[in-house]
Design a protein around this motif. Structure first.
Motif, PDB file in Angstrom:
ATOM      1  N   LEU A  79       0.891  -1.036   0.035  1.00  0.00           N
ATOM      2  CA  LEU A  79      -0.024  -0.047   0.007  1.00  0.00           C
ATOM      3  C   LEU A  79       0.727   1.251   0.178  1.00  0.00           C
ATOM      4  CD1 LEU A  79      -2.891  -0.914   2.395  1.00  0.00           C
ATOM      5  CD2 LEU A  79      -3.203  -0.726  -0.018  1.00  0.00           C
ATOM      6  N   SER A  80       2.022   1.155   0.467  1.00  0.00           N
ATOM      7  CA  SER A  80       2.825   2.263   0.521  1.00  0.00           C
ATOM      8  C   SER A  80       3.396   2.721  -0.823  1.00  0.00           C
ATOM      9  CB  SER A  80       4.153   2.313   1.527  1.00  0.00           C
ATOM     10  OG  SER A  80       4.883   0.904   0.966  1.00  0.00           O
ATOM     11  N   GLU A  81       3.311   1.856  -1.945  1.00  0.00           N
ATOM     12  CA  GLU A  81       3.893   2.282  -3.237  1.00  0.00           C
ATOM     13  C   GLU A  81       2.852   2.585  -4.138  1.00  0.00           C
ATOM     14  OE1 GLU A  81       6.007  -1.041  -4.788  1.00  0.00           O
ATOM     15  OE2 GLU A  81       7.387  -1.146  -3.142  1.00  0.00           O
ATOM     16  N   VAL A  82       1.525   2.384  -3.379  1.00  0.00           N
ATOM     17  CA  VAL A  82       0.110   2.946  -4.450  1.00  0.00           C
ATOM     18  C   VAL A  82       0.392   4.446  -4.637  1.00  0.00           C
ATOM     19  CG1 VAL A  82      -2.249   3.238  -4.570  1.00  0.00           C
ATOM     20  CG2 VAL A  82      -1.068   1.173  -3.772  1.00  0.00           C
ATOM     21  N   VAL A  83       0.320   4.762  -5.842  1.00  0.00           N
ATOM     22  CA  VAL A  83       0.460   6.181  -6.306  1.00  0.00           C
ATOM     23  C   VAL A  83      -0.860   6.864  -6.762  1.00  0.00           C
ATOM     24  CG1 VAL A  83       2.933   6.354  -6.721  1.00  0.00           C
ATOM     25  CG2 VAL A  83       1.434   5.508  -8.599  1.00  0.00           C
ATOM     26  N   ARG A  84      -1.876   5.882  -7.202  1.00  0.00           N
ATOM     27  CA  ARG A  84      -3.107   6.477  -7.671  1.00  0.00           C
ATOM     28  C   ARG A  84      -4.211   5.322  -7.462  1.00  0.00           C
ATOM     29  NH1 ARG A  84      -3.948   6.604 -13.829  1.00  0.00           N
ATOM     30  NH2 ARG A  84      -6.205   6.725 -13.714  1.00  0.00           N
ATOM     31  N   ILE A  85      -5.303   5.559  -7.265  1.00  0.00           N
ATOM     32  CA  ILE A  85      -6.542   4.689  -7.314  1.00  0.00           C
ATOM     33  C   ILE A  85      -7.664   5.278  -8.303  1.00  0.00           C
ATOM     34  CG2 ILE A  85      -8.227   3.518  -6.104  1.00  0.00           C
ATOM     35  CD1 ILE A  85      -6.540   3.966  -3.445  1.00  0.00           C
ATOM     36  N   ARG A  86      -8.174   4.243  -8.918  1.00  0.00           N
ATOM     37  CA  ARG A  86      -9.050   4.780 -10.074  1.00  0.00           C
ATOM     38  C   ARG A  86     -10.317   3.936  -9.679  1.00  0.00           C
ATOM     39  NH1 ARG A  86     -10.035   3.370 -15.809  1.00  0.00           N
ATOM     40  NH2 ARG A  86     -11.479   5.110 -16.690  1.00  0.00           N
ATOM     41  N   LYS A  87     -11.383   4.344  -9.741  1.00  0.00           N
ATOM     42  CA  LYS A  87     -12.817   3.633  -9.614  1.00  0.00           C
ATOM     43  C   LYS A  87     -13.754   4.088 -10.727  1.00  0.00           C
ATOM     44  CE  LYS A  87     -16.624   3.070  -6.671  1.00  0.00           C
ATOM     45  NZ  LYS A  87     -17.553   3.446  -5.341  1.00  0.00           N
ATOM     46  N   PHE A  88     -14.108   3.046 -11.538  1.00  0.00           N
ATOM     47  CA  PHE A  88     -14.733   2.998 -12.796  1.00  0.00           C
ATOM     48  C   PHE A  88     -15.772   1.752 -12.455  1.00  0.00           C
ATOM     49  CE2 PHE A  88     -15.667   1.662 -17.086  1.00  0.00           C
ATOM     50  CZ  PHE A  88     -16.107   2.877 -17.564  1.00  0.00           C
ATOM     51  N   ALA A  89     -17.051   2.367 -12.705  1.00  0.00           N
ATOM     52  CA  ALA A  89     -18.073   1.158 -12.567  1.00  0.00           C
ATOM     53  C   ALA A  89     -17.924   0.506 -11.525  1.00  0.00           C
ATOM     54  CB  ALA A  89     -18.087   0.211 -13.836  1.00  0.00           C
ATOM     55  N   GLY A  90     -17.525   0.906 -10.286  1.00  0.00           N
ATOM     56  CA  GLY A  90     -17.632   0.344  -9.106  1.00  0.00           C
ATOM     57  C   GLY A  90     -16.222  -0.589  -8.726  1.00  0.00           C
ATOM     58  N   ASP A  91     -15.558  -0.804  -9.942  1.00  0.00           N
ATOM     59  CA  ASP A  91     -14.330  -1.551  -9.658  1.00  0.00           C
ATOM     60  C   ASP A  91     -13.211  -0.491  -9.516  1.00  0.00           C
ATOM     61  OD1 ASP A  91     -15.858  -3.848 -10.472  1.00  0.00           O
ATOM     62  OD2 ASP A  91     -14.969  -3.892 -12.637  1.00  0.00           O
ATOM     63  N   TYR A  92     -12.241  -1.125  -8.568  1.00  0.00           N
ATOM     64  CA  TYR A  92     -11.133  -0.211  -8.175  1.00  0.00           C
ATOM     65  C   TYR A  92      -9.770  -0.819  -8.949  1.00  0.00           C
ATOM     66  CZ  TYR A  92     -13.506   1.673  -4.353  1.00  0.00           C
ATOM     67  OH  TYR A  92     -14.560   2.472  -3.721  1.00  0.00           O
ATOM     68  N   THR A  93      -9.095   0.029  -9.368  1.00  0.00           N
ATOM     69  CA  THR A  93      -7.506  -0.203  -9.828  1.00  0.00           C
ATOM     70  C   THR A  93      -6.493   0.487  -9.151  1.00  0.00           C
ATOM     71  OG1 THR A  93      -8.828  -0.306 -12.213  1.00  0.00           O
ATOM     72  CG2 THR A  93      -6.385  -0.446 -12.153  1.00  0.00           C
ATOM     73  N   LEU A  94      -5.741  -0.094  -8.670  1.00  0.00           N
ATOM     74  CA  LEU A  94      -4.596   0.508  -7.902  1.00  0.00           C
ATOM     75  C   LEU A  94      -3.200   0.436  -8.724  1.00  0.00           C
ATOM     76  CD1 LEU A  94      -6.301  -0.731  -5.704  1.00  0.00           C
ATOM     77  CD2 LEU A  94      -4.741  -0.923  -3.974  1.00  0.00           C
ATOM     78  N   TYR A  95      -2.671   1.720  -8.725  1.00  0.00           N
ATOM     79  CA  TYR A  95      -1.731   1.779  -9.687  1.00  0.00           C
ATOM     80  C   TYR A  95      -0.167   1.951  -8.778  1.00  0.00           C
ATOM     81  CZ  TYR A  95      -4.668   2.473 -13.464  1.00  0.00           C
ATOM     82  OH  TYR A  95      -5.716   2.466 -14.497  1.00  0.00           O
ATOM     83  N   THR A  96       0.714   1.253  -9.083  1.00  0.00           N
ATOM     84  CA  THR A  96       2.177   1.662  -8.508  1.00  0.00           C
ATOM     85  C   THR A  96       3.154   2.179  -9.607  1.00  0.00           C
ATOM     86  OG1 THR A  96       3.070  -0.496  -8.881  1.00  0.00           O
ATOM     87  CG2 THR A  96       1.941  -0.129  -6.871  1.00  0.00           C
ATOM     88  N   SER A  97       4.193   2.664  -9.567  1.00  0.00           N
ATOM     89  CA  SER A  97       5.129   3.056 -10.591  1.00  0.00           C
ATOM     90  C   SER A  97       5.251   1.838 -11.741  1.00  0.00           C
ATOM     91  CB  SER A  97       6.447   3.195 -10.073  1.00  0.00           C
ATOM     92  OG  SER A  97       6.985   2.428  -9.431  1.00  0.00           O
TER      93      SER A  97
END
Length: 138
Positions: A79-97
């Motif tokens: 979780l410390s490396e997550v730089v962005r979270i996107r929520k689309f249609a109820g689904d989450y996408t967690l992005y790191t580098s």
């Protein structure tokens, strides 16, 4: 913290596994020499195993600052490396580098969906929520 699979996904896999098993037994009884007919049994076993896995194992596990998504091949992101979270249609996408982890909200148990939302909002990174589209009916 663990978040379980939805009962709907579990039931779907068990029903599909049962249907493929019935077809497999029927087709093998009709033509036992045809090797392709055994594919129904293989698909049946895969669905049944998937359903039992969903019953026993959690979909998401959060421990030691790491979120792990279960499955045949599990994925983990600190979780410390997550730089962005996107929520689309109820689904989450967690992005790191260099990685991304998609969380399908339809596979999350409905009683635990609020816990997932709270978890995503508690991570101190920007949350991009795509607003629902406004349709104009004429």
């Amino acid at each position: 913290m663990t978040i379980r699979y939805s009962k709907k996904a579990f039931r779907r896999d068990l029903i599909l596994g049962s249907v493929f098993l019935i077809f497999g037994i029927f087709f093998i009884a009709e033509e036992p020499d045809n090797v392709i007919r055994y594919g129904f049994l293989v698909v049946s076993l895969l669905h049944l195993i998937s359903g039992l896995y969903q019953l026993k194992m959690p979909y998401l596990k959060l421990e030691n600052g790491k979120i792990t998504k279960g499955g045949l091949i599990s994925k983990s992101i600190p979780l410390s490396e997550v730089v962005r979270i996107r929520k689309f249609a109820g689904d989450y996408t967690l992005y790191t580098s260099d990685k991304k982890l998609k969380i399908n909200s339809e596979l999350v148990n409905k009683t635990e969906l609020n816990r997932l939302d709270e978890l995503m909002r508690s991570i101190d990174v920007p949350l991009d929520e795509t607003p629902p589209k406004d349709y104009k009916h004429s």
